[in-house]
Design a protein around this motif. Structure first.
Motif, PDB file in Angstrom:
ATOM      1  N   LEU A  41       1.181  -1.009  -0.138  1.00 12.05           N
ATOM      2  CA  LEU A  41      -0.404   0.119   0.038  1.00 12.05           C
ATOM      3  C   LEU A  41       0.949   1.144  -0.225  1.00 12.05           C
ATOM      4  CD1 LEU A  41      -2.437  -1.236   3.043  1.00 12.05           C
ATOM      5  CD2 LEU A  41      -2.892  -1.460  -0.087  1.00 12.05           C
ATOM      6  N   ASP A  42       2.503   0.892  -0.082  1.00 12.30           N
ATOM      7  CA  ASP A  42       3.133   2.141  -0.245  1.00 12.30           C
ATOM      8  C   ASP A  42       2.929   2.900   1.143  1.00 12.30           C
ATOM      9  OD1 ASP A  42       4.227   1.072  -2.313  1.00 12.30           O
ATOM     10  OD2 ASP A  42       2.522   2.435  -4.141  1.00 12.30           O
ATOM     11  N   LEU A  43       2.708   2.876   2.324  1.00 15.34           N
ATOM     12  CA  LEU A  43       2.947   3.323   3.396  1.00 15.34           C
ATOM     13  C   LEU A  43       3.567   3.305   4.309  1.00 15.34           C
ATOM     14  CD1 LEU A  43       0.158   1.064   6.108  1.00 15.34           C
ATOM     15  CD2 LEU A  43      -0.383   3.207   4.335  1.00 15.34           C
ATOM     16  N   PRO A  44       4.288   4.345   4.454  1.00 16.13           N
ATOM     17  CA  PRO A  44       5.618   4.674   5.332  1.00 16.13           C
ATOM     18  C   PRO A  44       6.158   4.080   6.005  1.00 16.13           C
ATOM     19  CG  PRO A  44       3.714   6.611   5.734  1.00 16.13           C
ATOM     20  CD  PRO A  44       3.258   5.319   4.995  1.00 16.13           C
ATOM     21  N   GLU A  45       7.449   4.200   6.333  1.00 16.36           N
ATOM     22  CA  GLU A  45       8.060   2.820   6.649  1.00 16.36           C
ATOM     23  C   GLU A  45       7.795   3.386   7.876  1.00 16.36           C
ATOM     24  OE1 GLU A  45      10.358  -0.558   6.544  1.00 16.36           O
ATOM     25  OE2 GLU A  45       9.532   0.431   5.345  1.00 16.36           O
ATOM     26  N   ASP A  46       7.459   4.527   8.880  1.00 18.58           N
ATOM     27  CA  ASP A  46       7.028   4.672  10.016  1.00 18.58           C
ATOM     28  C   ASP A  46       6.394   3.441  10.512  1.00 18.58           C
ATOM     29  OD1 ASP A  46       9.177   5.795  10.776  1.00 18.58           O
ATOM     30  OD2 ASP A  46       8.258   7.723  11.045  1.00 18.58           O
ATOM     31  N   ASP A  47       4.952   3.295   9.789  1.00 21.57           N
ATOM     32  CA  ASP A  47       3.226   3.058   9.963  1.00 21.57           C
ATOM     33  C   ASP A  47       4.070   1.514   9.595  1.00 21.57           C
ATOM     34  OD1 ASP A  47       2.372   4.818  10.538  1.00 21.57           O
ATOM     35  OD2 ASP A  47       1.574   5.562   8.375  1.00 21.57           O
ATOM     36  N   VAL A  48       5.075   1.411   8.596  1.00 12.90           N
ATOM     37  CA  VAL A  48       4.846  -0.679   8.095  1.00 12.90           C
ATOM     38  C   VAL A  48       5.922  -1.031   9.572  1.00 12.90           C
ATOM     39  CG1 VAL A  48       6.849  -2.257   7.046  1.00 12.90           C
ATOM     40  CG2 VAL A  48       5.575   0.144   5.411  1.00 12.90           C
ATOM     41  N   ARG A  49       6.675  -0.180  10.379  1.00 10.61           N
ATOM     42  CA  ARG A  49       7.802  -0.757  11.671  1.00 10.61           C
ATOM     43  C   ARG A  49       6.844  -0.862  12.443  1.00 10.61           C
ATOM     44  NH1 ARG A  49      10.414   3.359  11.643  1.00 10.61           N
ATOM     45  NH2 ARG A  49      12.143   1.883  10.783  1.00 10.61           N
ATOM     46  N   ALA A  50       5.648   0.350  13.062  1.00  9.94           N
ATOM     47  CA  ALA A  50       4.422  -0.150  14.070  1.00  9.94           C
ATOM     48  C   ALA A  50       3.351  -1.587  13.660  1.00  9.94           C
ATOM     49  CB  ALA A  50       3.911   0.932  13.872  1.00  9.94           C
ATOM     50  N   ALA A  51       2.756  -1.665  12.640  1.00 10.36           N
ATOM     51  CA  ALA A  51       3.093  -2.544  12.284  1.00 10.36           C
ATOM     52  C   ALA A  51       2.511  -4.049  11.909  1.00 10.36           C
ATOM     53  CB  ALA A  51       2.151  -2.656  10.264  1.00 10.36           C
ATOM     54  N   PHE A  52       4.444  -3.962  12.009  1.00  6.71           N
ATOM     55  CA  PHE A  52       5.681  -5.590  12.165  1.00  6.71           C
ATOM     56  C   PHE A  52       5.308  -5.739  13.468  1.00  6.71           C
ATOM     57  CE2 PHE A  52       9.449  -6.692  13.547  1.00  6.71           C
ATOM     58  CZ  PHE A  52       9.203  -7.902  12.288  1.00  6.71           C
ATOM     59  N   TYR A  53       5.922  -4.621  14.705  1.00  3.34           N
ATOM     60  CA  TYR A  53       5.473  -4.883  16.015  1.00  3.34           C
ATOM     61  C   TYR A  53       4.134  -4.832  16.323  1.00  3.34           C
ATOM     62  CZ  TYR A  53      10.780  -4.090  15.756  1.00  3.34           C
ATOM     63  OH  TYR A  53      12.115  -4.120  15.469  1.00  3.34           O
ATOM     64  N   THR A  54       3.400  -4.365  15.934  1.00  8.02           N
ATOM     65  CA  THR A  54       2.128  -4.264  16.432  1.00  8.02           C
ATOM     66  C   THR A  54       1.463  -5.617  16.406  1.00  8.02           C
ATOM     67  OG1 THR A  54       1.678  -2.258  16.285  1.00  8.02           O
ATOM     68  CG2 THR A  54      -0.186  -3.396  17.272  1.00  8.02           C
ATOM     69  N   ALA A  55       1.413  -6.850  15.421  1.00  8.32           N
ATOM     70  CA  ALA A  55       1.115  -7.530  14.829  1.00  8.32           C
ATOM     71  C   ALA A  55       1.688  -9.157  15.620  1.00  8.32           C
ATOM     72  CB  ALA A  55       1.318  -8.318  13.002  1.00  8.32           C
ATOM     73  N   LEU A  56       2.708  -8.648  15.919  1.00  9.58           N
ATOM     74  CA  LEU A  56       3.593  -9.742  16.943  1.00  9.58           C
ATOM     75  C   LEU A  56       3.126  -9.482  18.139  1.00  9.58           C
ATOM     76  CD1 LEU A  56       7.160  -9.371  16.064  1.00  9.58           C
ATOM     77  CD2 LEU A  56       5.908 -11.633  15.766  1.00  9.58           C
ATOM     78  N   LEU A  57       2.955  -8.881  18.583  1.00 11.48           N
ATOM     79  CA  LEU A  57       3.019  -8.204  19.792  1.00 11.48           C
ATOM     80  C   LEU A  57       0.900  -8.246  20.402  1.00 11.48           C
ATOM     81  CD1 LEU A  57       5.387  -5.327  21.260  1.00 11.48           C
ATOM     82  CD2 LEU A  57       5.294  -8.143  22.067  1.00 11.48           C
ATOM     83  N   HIS A  58       0.281  -8.883  19.335  1.00 15.64           N
ATOM     84  CA  HIS A  58      -0.998  -8.177  19.348  1.00 15.64           C
ATOM     85  C   HIS A  58      -1.519  -9.114  20.449  1.00 15.64           C
ATOM     86  CE1 HIS A  58      -4.941  -8.197  16.927  1.00 15.64           C
ATOM     87  NE2 HIS A  58      -5.247  -7.704  17.642  1.00 15.64           N
ATOM     88  N   HIS A  59      -1.560  -9.974  21.043  1.00 14.27           N
ATOM     89  CA  HIS A  59      -2.321 -10.596  22.251  1.00 14.27           C
ATOM     90  C   HIS A  59      -1.650 -10.722  23.002  1.00 14.27           C
ATOM     91  CE1 HIS A  59      -6.090 -10.813  19.375  1.00 14.27           C
ATOM     92  NE2 HIS A  59      -5.497 -12.008  18.731  1.00 14.27           N
ATOM     93  N   VAL A  60      -0.133  -9.587  23.357  1.00 14.15           N
ATOM     94  CA  VAL A  60       0.833 -10.167  24.419  1.00 14.15           C
ATOM     95  C   VAL A  60      -0.466  -9.176  25.196  1.00 14.15           C
ATOM     96  CG1 VAL A  60       1.131  -7.988  24.465  1.00 14.15           C
ATOM     97  CG2 VAL A  60       3.102  -9.569  25.297  1.00 14.15           C
ATOM     98  N   GLY A  61      -1.383  -8.548  25.635  1.00 12.69           N
ATOM     99  CA  GLY A  61      -1.830  -7.988  27.212  1.00 12.69           C
ATOM    100  C   GLY A  61      -2.701  -9.102  27.945  1.00 12.69           C
ATOM    101  N   CYS A  62      -3.471  -9.851  26.505  1.00 15.41           N
ATOM    102  CA  CYS A  62      -4.169 -10.764  26.456  1.00 15.41           C
ATOM    103  C   CYS A  62      -4.529 -11.459  28.613  1.00 15.41           C
ATOM    104  CB  CYS A  62      -4.526 -12.248  26.274  1.00 15.41           C
ATOM    105  SG  CYS A  62      -3.009 -13.361  25.557  1.00 15.41           S
TER     106      CYS A  62
END
Length: 516
Positions: A41-62
């Protein structure tokens, strides 16, 4: 020597998968998908980085609301699975998906109780659960020293595109892109696992415009066959490491314990009776290793293994861990498997894989009567013997639902009995007891965040799961005074949930009996 943070998270993300009731590896697939979708989607690299780590940590607070969930609904893992498959934006899905999934296999009276609880308490419960999960995930990202954009993204990952969600009610483009992507790909991967690409596309499309960003949902639908096909045909761990945004984040090996401590606290957060357990085991194991003059590298590994030995507990419901009476044969089998789950979580990281066998041995005994493999003493190296003794001592001195914690002197006696009976190693037991320092005077520092001594005491009770009335009874104060203390504590440490308060207490070693 340095280790890639993404390598560590690749393995430890399995804690979040298992703790939510998902298959191990779902977070990796979601991360690979989120990163690829963001770049397409040609998103800025900062958004790519946030998506990368957020997906890894998505359920970490469960784990943050596991105790409360089990108390209200029973098996919290079953509830997580039901909630994950339901569409909260569509009230009809409560009947179509959530309740049928939650009630499957339950006795009639239990089905009726759970249905009534869902309709009378469901909204309040959902808000409290989500608030706790988001605060815990944000705190984990902070402790991992991830960028503020990532911390914000994991905090808002459960918000809804249409607004009105928890924790902040953000809507539309005010939601971080990383949050929107991780929420979408988490759903896509879940339904792809359940029924394939077509089901994943349908699930995302039905949620577009309400829960999910409609533009992202549409773009995913167009690319789903290629993206999910690529991820399904490859090793998701390799894809994640390949997709990691630049610059690659590395952690000095001497700081590995700091990363491990984050996930140790997340695992211990699952039940109030285990708060601080893993950090206590790690301190004892490290101290014992030093007293036995083990090589420095082995001592460092012992500390990390002590921190991570119980991460597999998240795969077993709190209904089992918090049962006040004897366990059934089936429940015992689940308990015995937690060491296996810990081992498999660590095996997902190249760096931590070397410690996986040691972690898997923490309940083994010299006489072969331990678990999960029943190894005889000849198969147990000294680090495994030290870890077993440290875990046994720390567990004995902590309260459990079926028994009170033992006084240090009684725990010492029992540990020495086990050494005398060749159940635990005598040298390891002696070193652990020396590391425990029963008569040592510990110099105390001023509490953090401006907390008073009384507030630290109240914080310990909050972490334990006490409500205001119970705090008042325990401290012989009025309920209103207890309520004021709790409000002041939450304000000072910047949280609004018991789980986040407990995590703060563990991070700063403020829980009773956890200063060894």
């Amino acid at each position: 020597m340095e280790v890639r943070l993404a390598d560590l998270l690749a393995g430890l993300s399995r804690l979040a998968d298992l703790g939510f009731g998902l298959q191990a590896g779902e977070a990796l697939r979601s991360c690979a998908l989120a990163t690829r979708l963001a770049r397409s989607l040609d998103l800025p690299e900062d958004d790519v980085r946030a998506a990368f780590y957020t997906a890894l940590l998505h359920h970490v607070g469960c784990t943050g609301y596991a105790h409360e969930t089990a108390r209200i609904f029973g098996d919290e893992l079953a509830l997580n699975v039901a909630a994950g498959r339901a569409n909260p934006a569509d009230p009809r899905d409560v009947f179509a998906t959530f309740l049928p999934t939650l009630l499957r296999g339950r006795p009639p009276l239990e089905r009726a109780r759970l249905a009534l609880t869902t309709f009378t308490r469901g909204n309040r419960f959902g808000e409290a659960y989500t608030t706790a999960a988001c605060e815990v995930a944000r705190d984990a990202a902070r402790r991992l020293r991830l960028p503020e954009a990532v911390q914000r993204s994991v905090y808002h990952v459960y918000e809804e595109w249409r607004g009105g969600g928890v924790p902040s009610g953000l809507a539309g483009d005010d939601l971080p892109a990383g949050s929107r992507l991780a929420r979408l790909t988490g759903i896509a991967v879940l339904f792809d696992t359940v029924g394939g690409v077509e089901l994943a596309v349908d699930a995302v499309r039905r949620r577009g415009g309400a829960m999910l960003d409609p533009w992202m949902a549409g773009q995913f639908a167009e690319r789903a066959q290629a993206l999910l096909g690529e991820i399904g045909a490859s090793d998701p761990r390799a894809l994640v490491l390949e997709a990691e945004p630049l610059p690659v984040v590395s952690v000095p090996d001497q700081e590995l314990a700091g990363v491990a401590a984050v996930f140790a606290d997340l695992a211990d957060l699952k039940s109030p009776t285990t708060h601080g357990h893993s950090s206590g085991v790690a301190a004892l194991a490290r101290g014992a290793g030093e007293r036995l003059r083990l090589p420095p590298g082995t001592v460092a590994d012992l500390e990390v293994a002590g921190l991570l030995h119980d991460v597999g507990r998240v795969a077993v419901s709190d209904v089992v861990w918090e049962k006040p009476g004897p366990l059934s044969a089936h429940e015992w089998e689940q308990v015995r498997l937690h060491a296996y789950h810990s081992e498999r979580i660590l095996a997902g990281s190249e760096r931590l894989a070397a410690l996986a066998p040691l972690v898997g041995m923490h309940h083994e005994r010299l006489d072969g009567g331990g678990y999960h493999r029943g190894c005889p003493g000849t198969d147990l190296p000294m680090p495994a013997r030290v870890l077993a003794a440290a875990d046994a001592y720390q567990a004995m001195t902590q309260r459990r639902p079926h028994r009170p914690g033992l006084a240090p002197g009684e725990a010492e006696r029992r540990l020495l009995d086990d050494a005398g009976n060749r159940i635990l190693d005598a040298d390891a037991v002696s070193a652990v007891l020396a590391a425990a320092g029963h008569d040592a005077v510990v110099a105390r520092q001023e509490p953090p965040a401006g907390l008073s001594a009384r507030e630290v005491e109240v914080l310990g009770l909050v972490a334990e799961g006490c409500n205001n009335a119970q705090i008042a009874r325990r401290l012989v104060i009025s309920r209103r005074t207890a309520e004021h203390h709790v409000q002041h504590i939450y304000t000072k440490i910047g949280v609004s949930s018991r789980a986040a308060a407990a995590l703060f207490a563990m991070e700063h070693h403020l829980l009773p009996g956890r200063d060894r």
